[in-house]
Design an enzyme around this catalytic site. Structure first.
Site, short mmCIF file in Angstrom:
data_model
loop_
_atom_site.label_atom_id
_atom_site.label_comp_id
_atom_site.label_asym_id
_atom_site.label_seq_id
_atom_site.Cartn_x
_atom_site.Cartn_y
_atom_site.Cartn_z
N ASN A 266 -19.25 -12.76 17.22
CA ASN A 266 -18.84 -11.41 16.75
C ASN A 266 -18.74 -10.44 17.65
O ASN A 266 -17.99 -10.37 18.74
CB ASN A 266 -19.77 -11.15 15.40
CG ASN A 266 -19.29 -10.13 14.42
OD1 ASN A 266 -17.98 -10.42 14.17
ND2 ASN A 266 -19.76 -9.20 14.00
N ASN B 43 -23.63 -6.34 15.51
CA ASN B 43 -22.30 -5.51 15.65
C ASN B 43 -22.61 -4.60 16.82
O ASN B 43 -22.97 -5.19 17.84
CB ASN B 43 -22.06 -4.99 14.45
CG ASN B 43 -20.74 -5.54 13.60
OD1 ASN B 43 -19.91 -5.89 14.18
ND2 ASN B 43 -21.20 -5.79 12.31
N GLU C 131 -10.76 -6.26 14.49
CA GLU C 131 -12.08 -6.28 15.49
C GLU C 131 -11.71 -6.03 16.63
O GLU C 131 -10.63 -6.15 17.27
CB GLU C 131 -13.11 -7.35 15.30
CG GLU C 131 -13.93 -7.15 13.76
CD GLU C 131 -15.02 -6.23 14.04
OE1 GLU C 131 -15.12 -5.50 15.48
OE2 GLU C 131 -16.02 -6.20 13.30
N ASP D 158 -20.71 -0.82 11.48
CA ASP D 158 -20.45 -2.18 12.07
C ASP D 158 -20.27 -1.76 13.64
O ASP D 158 -20.79 -1.46 14.22
CB ASP D 158 -18.92 -2.21 11.22
CG ASP D 158 -18.43 -3.45 11.41
OD1 ASP D 158 -18.26 -4.19 12.33
OD2 ASP D 158 -18.05 -4.12 10.26
N ARG E 204 -20.26 -18.40 14.57
CA ARG E 204 -18.99 -17.73 15.38
C ARG E 204 -19.55 -16.53 15.97
O ARG E 204 -20.46 -16.05 15.74
CB ARG E 204 -17.94 -17.27 14.59
CG ARG E 204 -18.00 -16.40 13.53
CD ARG E 204 -16.56 -16.14 13.20
NE ARG E 204 -16.81 -14.80 12.12
CZ ARG E 204 -16.85 -13.49 12.41
NH1 ARG E 204 -17.04 -13.22 13.46
NH2 ARG E 204 -16.84 -12.75 11.20
#
Length: 300
Positions: free
Chosen positions: A110, A156, A24, A206, A108
């Protein structure tokens, strides 16, 4: 969607065999002339030059989801669940910088983005991936936190126009790219419209980057590629094929900003699927006929 159109023959190639569980957050550092990306579930930062050489990695103490560049250039900002950390790739020194608001060990960070105003945007999500347990935060230049969206699910891609007023944002389960109007003086924004809805059968939107022409390049989880969306037309106008099912994020980079670097993920894929797509988890890239928009840096 994509099957109804004819696109240019763009196929990404594996550049670094990083084999990430959840690759990522790619970002091109034009001062170091290196591409950085993370393996969230592997608790690691990876980097190499634009040709995939000199690949290195650094283990972090917890999930690391995103990287921001700083104006000073020596330190990078790493996003961990509890805080933003300053990290120097040369010395490997890692130190806590700004604590996340309302830290919850079941949540968490992202995806995120540094905008043209120097604001840091970061989304959060539940480790369980249960819906509506995340938020989209903004850290302003005075180091104040603002909650820009509540009850997000898997926050995202986010990008802004070159004038810093039009923003595009993805909360993956919605399948939507949404447009917002941002006021940098008041640190507020308002929803304008849905730019496009990606059909589920084409993959899940995403991570996202923007090119110099203002088009959006959207990675498709379970979509085997990256699609280019013209936000004015609200339609897909091009596609990059990737030999990996779970395509997670992308960024323009290279000395001429004309290479698209693409992260992928091995997370939860069956051995049979990985046998068919053994390059899954690698960093891919493809030469482009368009350059990327500017990557902004943050004062610290």
């Amino acid at each position: 969607m994509t099957n109804a159109k004819s696109f240019s023959s763009l196929t990404a190639q594996s550049k670094v065999s990083s084999q990430c569980a959840l690759g990522e957050g790619p970002i091109w550092d034009d001062q170091r002339e290196q591409i950085f990306w993370v393996d969230i579930l592997g608790n690691a930062v990876h980097w190499s030059n634009e040709d995939g050489m000199d690949h290195q990695s650094f283990q972090t103490p917890d999930y690391v989801s995103n990287i921001f560049l700083t104006k000073e250039g020596d330190d990078l900002i790493l996003c961990l669940p509890d805080a933003f950390y300053l990290w120097n790739p040369e010395s490997k020194n890692l130190k806590k910088w700004i604590e996340m608001p309302d830290y919850d060990p079941h949540v968490r960070t992202n995806d995120g983005f540094c905008d043209i105003h120097g604001n840091l945007w970061i989304g959060t999500m539940a480790l369980s991936e249960k819906p509506k347990l995340g938020k989209l935060y903004l850290l302003d230049a005075d180091q104040n936190w603002h909650t820009m969206l509540d009850e997000t699910s898997i926050s995202n891609g986010i990008r802004c126009s070159s004038d810093g007023t039009t923003y595009y944002y993805i909360d993956t389960p919605t399948q939507l790219i949404r447009e917002f109007r941002f006021d940098s003086d008041t640190i507020t924004w308002e929803f304008v419209r849905n730019v496009i809805e990606i059909p589920v059968e084409e993959g899940h939107p995403d991570g996202m980057s923007m090119d110099a022409e203002g088009r959006l390049w959207v990675s498709l989880w379970n979509g085997y590629g990256v699609v280019c969306v013209d936000p004015e037309k609200g339609e897909v106008v091009d596609r990059v094929e990737v030999a990996a099912p779970q395509v997670s994020a992308n960024i323009f980079g290279g000395k001429n900003q004309d290479r698209l670097f693409i992260t992928t993920a091995r997370k939860e894929l069956s051995e049979s699927k990985l046998d068919v797509y053994p390059l899954t988890g690698d960093l891919f890239y493809v030469p482009m006929n368009v350059t990327g928009s500017e990557t902004y840096r943050r004062d610290v």
